[in-house]
Write an enzyme that holds these catalytic residues in place. Structure first.
Site, PDB file in Angstrom:
ATOM      1  N   GLY A 264       0.782  -1.235   0.000  1.00 29.31           N
ATOM      2  CA  GLY A 264       0.000   0.000   0.000  1.00 29.31           C
ATOM      3  C   GLY A 264       0.812   1.282   0.000  1.00 29.31           C
ATOM      4  N   GLU A 306       4.745  -6.055   1.472  1.00 31.96           N
ATOM      5  CA  GLU A 306       4.307  -6.438   0.122  1.00 31.96           C
ATOM      6  C   GLU A 306       4.030  -5.240  -0.779  1.00 31.96           C
ATOM      7  OE1 GLU A 306       1.751 -10.363   1.512  1.00 31.96           O
ATOM      8  OE2 GLU A 306       0.732  -8.435   1.355  1.00 31.96           O
ATOM      9  N   PRO A 307       5.032  -4.466  -1.112  1.00 34.28           N
ATOM     10  CA  PRO A 307       4.780  -3.339  -2.022  1.00 34.28           C
ATOM     11  C   PRO A 307       4.528  -3.816  -3.453  1.00 34.28           C
ATOM     12  CG  PRO A 307       7.131  -3.517  -1.594  1.00 34.28           C
ATOM     13  CD  PRO A 307       6.452  -4.578  -0.755  1.00 34.28           C
ATOM     14  N   GLY A 308       3.548  -3.249  -4.107  1.00 35.44           N
ATOM     15  CA  GLY A 308       3.293  -3.550  -5.519  1.00 35.44           C
ATOM     16  C   GLY A 308       3.438  -2.274  -6.317  1.00 35.44           C
ATOM     17  N   ARG A 309       2.457  -1.384  -6.116  1.00 33.83           N
ATOM     18  CA  ARG A 309       2.424  -0.104  -6.816  1.00 33.83           C
ATOM     19  C   ARG A 309       3.755   0.666  -6.709  1.00 33.83           C
ATOM     20  NH1 ARG A 309      -2.363   2.782  -6.957  1.00 33.83           N
ATOM     21  NH2 ARG A 309      -3.027   1.339  -5.331  1.00 33.83           N
ATOM     22  N   ARG A 350      -8.517   2.947 -13.753  1.00 32.91           N
ATOM     23  CA  ARG A 350      -8.461   3.579 -12.430  1.00 32.91           C
ATOM     24  C   ARG A 350      -9.198   4.925 -12.353  1.00 32.91           C
ATOM     25  NH1 ARG A 350      -4.346   4.969 -10.086  1.00 32.91           N
ATOM     26  NH2 ARG A 350      -5.030   4.441  -7.994  1.00 32.91           N
ATOM     27  N   TYR A 354     -11.906   4.549  -9.555  1.00 32.45           N
ATOM     28  CA  TYR A 354     -11.592   5.186  -8.270  1.00 32.45           C
ATOM     29  C   TYR A 354     -11.537   6.710  -8.346  1.00 32.45           C
ATOM     30  CZ  TYR A 354      -9.274   0.574  -7.729  1.00 32.45           C
ATOM     31  OH  TYR A 354      -8.951  -0.755  -7.716  1.00 32.45           O
ATOM     32  N   CYS A 381     -17.215   3.722 -25.887  1.00 31.52           N
ATOM     33  CA  CYS A 381     -18.574   4.234 -25.980  1.00 31.52           C
ATOM     34  C   CYS A 381     -19.126   4.488 -24.587  1.00 31.52           C
ATOM     35  CB  CYS A 381     -19.452   3.228 -26.713  1.00 31.52           C
ATOM     36  SG  CYS A 381     -18.780   2.851 -28.306  1.00 31.52           S
ATOM     37  N   TYR A 411      -1.435  -1.575 -11.939  1.00 33.56           N
ATOM     38  CA  TYR A 411      -2.889  -1.623 -12.101  1.00 33.56           C
ATOM     39  C   TYR A 411      -3.357  -1.000 -13.415  1.00 33.56           C
ATOM     40  CZ  TYR A 411      -2.147  -2.798  -7.264  1.00 33.56           C
ATOM     41  OH  TYR A 411      -1.680  -3.391  -6.118  1.00 33.56           O
TER      42      TYR A 411
HETATM   43  C1  LIG Z   1      -2.976  -5.151  -3.266  1.00 32.97           C
HETATM   44  C2  LIG Z   1      -2.210  -5.792  -2.193  1.00 32.97           C
HETATM   45  C3  LIG Z   1      -0.864  -5.460  -2.007  1.00 32.97           C
HETATM   46  C4  LIG Z   1      -0.152  -4.417  -2.821  1.00 32.97           C
HETATM   47  O1  LIG Z   1      -0.711  -3.150  -2.693  1.00 32.97           O
HETATM   48  P1  LIG Z   1       0.043  -1.909  -3.352  1.00 32.97           P
HETATM   49  O2  LIG Z   1      -0.871  -0.770  -3.086  1.00 32.97           O
HETATM   50  O3  LIG Z   1       0.180  -2.200  -4.805  1.00 32.97           O
HETATM   51  O4  LIG Z   1       1.363  -1.795  -2.678  1.00 32.97           O
HETATM   52  C5  LIG Z   1      -0.164  -6.138  -1.032  1.00 32.97           C
HETATM   53  N1  LIG Z   1      -0.755  -7.079  -0.262  1.00 32.97           N
HETATM   54  C6  LIG Z   1      -2.046  -7.420  -0.415  1.00 32.97           C
HETATM   55  C7  LIG Z   1      -2.632  -8.470   0.441  1.00 32.97           C
HETATM   56  C8  LIG Z   1      -2.810  -6.792  -1.376  1.00 32.97           C
HETATM   57  O5  LIG Z   1      -4.092  -7.127  -1.515  1.00 32.97           O
END
Ligand SMILES: *Cc1c(COP(=O)(O)O)cnc(C)c1O
Length: 453
Positions: A264, A306-309, A350, A354, A381, A411
């Protein structure tokens, strides 16, 4: 008027003296000519740097308080074989949330032990695939799943499955602040909130895992939200999880080994926005978990995040070609210039989903024309098919211009659809002056191939 170089663009984005933008040493005209538009462009060096920055920041800060930490890349932000390989080469592990994500990470050669499997409604097939792969952790999300997983392990034999229980701490974050509520009205996790005299769902779930010899209770998992810019939510949630861990130890004598604090971490989407600094957040969270563990009188667990974004988002941009340009007079007398590009809500949902805000610039040339109030829209459309709500673009913006939207690495492709039966754009990686396709462009033949007629 150009914000290049600088956030929210990836570090490999530059503008030449002629005004042409390049990514990783490849100019946008070459990218458009070689790969077509729209295209997602991923700056490999930038992505790798961000992965390493997160790993180093957390390893350093947690080592200072005497704790170990693992960084899992949240694959749902964007996963391909190459990206899974890159992050693993940078010392990260990979979090998956479906059988598809798991298969891609395995194809990349990430060892099962370095993978996690998430999901509030995993199928038996997904659970079996995770067991076959020997994943390092399955994050369970309900009592039903605990029994189902234990039964699957019992039937196939072998070692107990390593399990983390996903809890909801009541801390919700996203945007600039966090809020805290006791009972959460959402589908994920097991609540820490207990009714008078009863165990909380989180405690009940952990006791259920301990009661099954087919499962090994590895730890507790908490994920509080997305695009978080205020770090205090992480600290409050971490404290709640450590308190639960101490409570379980008192109750059962089992002090679980690991605590996952989720993802997050927020990034910059617009010029002037400031991303969360990994060094600062790592220090703050390490200090607060150390303080909490010492107050509770428990040894520190091993942590994970757990960083993704934050890894892939800023590394990506979307390159579009401008089609029609239409001035629309507003009630207040202003004129809004609607700039239509060759993609839209199918490659970036997005804004529609959102209300997410993005930035855009004309990247194929320099313009000295007065800027105008513009809205970048797609070709679908649907009037909600907006890519950038409001941005100043040069008044001479015209058909054929290349337009880039930064910070679309997370995303974007992973949430892309075939709405209006548009074929999804490719993901093109750039590095050291060369580009290569990671995920090819879909074709109409791909779409027809699914149609059984
Ligand atoms: C979506 C998610 C993440 C990654 O969130 P980011 O905002 O992309 O960092 C990590 N852990 C869990 C369980 C998630 O659902």
């Amino acid at each position: 008027m150009s914000t290049i170089p600088g956030e929210p663009w990836s570090r490999g984005v530059a503008r030449s003296s002629e005004g042409v933008v390049s990514v990783g040493g490849v100019d946008v005209h070459a990218l458009a000519a070689g790969h077509g538009t729209p295209a997602y462009v991923l700056d490999e060096a930038d992505l790798r740097e961000r992965a390493t920055a997160y790993r180093r920041a957390f390893e350093t800060a947690f080592a200072e308080v005497g704790a170990g930490v693992d960084v899992y890349y949240a694959g749902k932000a964007f996963l391909s074989v190459a990206v899974a390989r890159w992050v693993h080469e940078e010392g990260l592990r990979v979090d998956t949330a479906s059988g598809g994500e798991l298969a891609v990470a395995l194809r990349a050669g990430v060892p099962g032990a370095h993978l996690g499997l998430h999901g509030n409604n995993k199928s038996d097939d997904e659970l079996v695939a995770a067991l076959d792969a020997g994943v390092g952790r399955i994050i369970v999300d309900s009592l039903v799943e605990i029994d189902r997983l234990a039964d699957l392990v019992k039937r196939r034999g072998g070692d107990p499955a390593p399990v983390m229980v996903r809890v909801t701490t009541g801390v919700h974050a996203g945007g600039h602040e966090y809020i805290s509520t006791a009972h959460e009205d959402q589908k994920f996790g097991l609540s820490l909130a207990a009714d008078e005299g009863a165990d909380s769902p989180a405690v009940t779930a952990m006791l259920a895992v301990l009661a099954r010899p087919e499962l090994h209770l590895l730890g507790i998992h908490s994920h509080i939200g997305s695009q978080i810019l205020d770090p205090s939510g992480f600290e409050v949630a971490a404290r709640a999880v450590l308190t639960l861990r101490a409570h379980l130890a008192e109750r059962t004598g089992v002090l679980v080994d690991e605590v996952d604090l989720g993802g997050g971490y927020g990034i910059a989407y617009l010029p002037g926005e400031v991303a969360l600094d990994p060094d600062r957040i790592a220090k703050d969270v390490a200090a607060s978990v150390a303080a909490a563990a010492s107050e509770l009188g428990t040894a520190l667990p091993r942590f994970s995040i757990e960083p993704g974004r934050a890894i892939v988002g800023p590394a990506g941009l979307t390159l579009y070609t401008v089609g029609t340009v239409k001035p629309v007079r507003l009630d207040d007398g202003r004129v809004r210039t609607y700039v239509s590009v060759d993609g839209g809500m199918s490659d970036n949902i997005r804004p529609a989903l959102y209300g997410a805000q993005y930035h855009a610039e004309i990247v194929g040339r320099v313009s000295t024309a007065e800027p105008v109030l513009a809205r970048v829209v797609g070709k679908h459309c649907e009037s909600g098919d907006i890519v950038v709500h409001e941005v100043r673009l040069p008044g001479d913006v015209r058909a054929g211009d290349l337009l880039a939207v930064p910070a679309t690495g997370a995303y974007g492709r992973s949430m892309a659809s075939n709405y209006n039966l548009l074929a999804r754009p490719p993901v093109v990686a750039v590095r050291d002056g060369a580009s290569r396709v990671l995920v090819r462009r879909e074709t109409v033949d791909d779409l027809l191939a699914l149609d059984e007629g």
